[in-house]
Design an enzyme around this catalytic site. Structure first.
Site, PDB file in Angstrom:
ATOM      1  CB  CYS A   1      24.139  -7.019-104.867  1.00  0.00           C
ATOM      2  SG  CYS A   1      22.802  -5.831-105.016  1.00  0.00           S
ATOM      3  CG  LEU A   2      21.447  -7.392 -99.038  1.00  0.00           C
ATOM      4  CD1 LEU A   2      20.763  -6.517 -97.996  1.00  0.00           C
ATOM      5  CD2 LEU A   2      21.704  -8.788 -98.482  1.00  0.00           C
TER       6      LEU A   2
ATOM      7  CD  GLN B   1      19.899  -3.037-102.780  1.00  0.00           C
ATOM      8  OE1 GLN B   1      20.461  -2.222-102.060  1.00  0.00           O
ATOM      9  NE2 GLN B   1      20.334  -4.271-102.936  1.00  0.00           N
TER      10      GLN B   1
ATOM     11  CG  HIS C   1      21.856  -0.367-105.605  1.00  0.00           C
ATOM     12  ND1 HIS C   1      21.314  -1.324-106.437  1.00  0.00           N
ATOM     13  CD2 HIS C   1      22.619  -1.044-104.711  1.00  0.00           C
ATOM     14  CE1 HIS C   1      21.739  -2.532-106.057  1.00  0.00           C
ATOM     15  NE2 HIS C   1      22.541  -2.387-105.013  1.00  0.00           N
TER      16      HIS C   1
ATOM     17  N   GLY D   1      24.883  -2.927 -96.747  1.00  0.00           N
ATOM     18  CA  GLY D   1      24.352  -1.722 -97.381  1.00  0.00           C
ATOM     19  C   GLY D   1      23.036  -2.036 -98.060  1.00  0.00           C
TER      20      GLY D   1
ATOM     21  CG  HIS E   1      27.345  -2.134-104.034  1.00  0.00           C
ATOM     22  ND1 HIS E   1      27.756  -3.322-104.622  1.00  0.00           N
ATOM     23  CD2 HIS E   1      26.000  -2.264-103.824  1.00  0.00           C
ATOM     24  CE1 HIS E   1      26.691  -4.107-104.764  1.00  0.00           C
ATOM     25  NE2 HIS E   1      25.616  -3.491-104.281  1.00  0.00           N
ATOM     26  CD  GLU E   2      24.275  -0.313-100.894  1.00  0.00           C
ATOM     27  OE1 GLU E   2      23.144  -0.189-101.401  1.00  0.00           O
ATOM     28  OE2 GLU E   2      24.818  -1.417-100.722  1.00  0.00           O
TER      29      GLU E   2
HETATM   30 ZN    ZN Z   1      23.610  -3.911-104.141  1.00  0.00          ZN
END
Ligand code: ZN
Length: 165
Positions: free
Chosen positions: A88-89, A49, A134, A44, A130-131
């Site tokens: 998380c990226l 991000q 963000h 995701g 999660h996304e």
């Molecule tokens: Zn994340």
């Protein structure tokens, strides 16, 4: 390939603004976000991000096509909760269990401007939450108990420090 915004960075704590029009440019952004997510080995990725503070995220559950969520609104969370390991990226290399509602219902637009509604549970519901967080400037460690969150960030700092040596 887009550059990833890596923690710590103030943008990761910022609210994203609604996408004003689902233009060709937004569809192209979504395509680039999917490419970037895959290249980074993620499931995701939210606009913030990659430095775009707009309400858009992409995700891909293994064995399925990627999906694009624009101006999403979660309209229902289940009372039932579930624990999944998250990463998380933007906080690369560390993972931890997070407790969240097991199922959600979400309204959103896809990259062609079509309005959609989805009710789901399991892994997909987890990635969505999660996304979605963000877009409101919330990172996954903020959903954890403070002790566990501190341990996660400590492990992250340690990992980052050793990478720079
Ligand atoms: Zn994340």
């Amino acid at each position: 390939m887009l550059d990833l915004v890596i923690y710590p960075d103030d943008r990761l704590h910022s609210q994203s603004a609604p996408v004003e029009s689902i233009s060709k440019e937004i569809a192209e952004l979504a395509r680039e976000m999917v490419e970037t997510m895959r290249a980074a080995g993620g499931v995701g990725l939210a606009g913030v991000q990659v430095g775009r503070l707009e309400r858009i995220f992409v995700l891909q559950v293994p064995e399925q096509d990627p999906q694009v969520f624009i101006n999403p609104e979660i309209v229902n969370f289940s009372d039932k909760v579930a624990t999944f390991e998250e990463g998380c990226l933007s906080i690369p290399g560390v993972y931890a269990d997070v407790l969240r509602p097991a199922a959600v219902e979400i309204n959103f637009f896809d990259e062609t401007g079509r309005k959609k509604n989805l009710t789901t549970d399991g892994y997909l519901a987890r990635i969505i939450q999660h996304e979605y967080d963000h877009l409101g400037g919330t990172l996954f460690y903020e959903r954890m108990k403070s002790g566990a969150a501190r341990r996660l960030l400590k492990a992250y700092e340690k990992r980052k420090g050793s990478e720079q040596e």
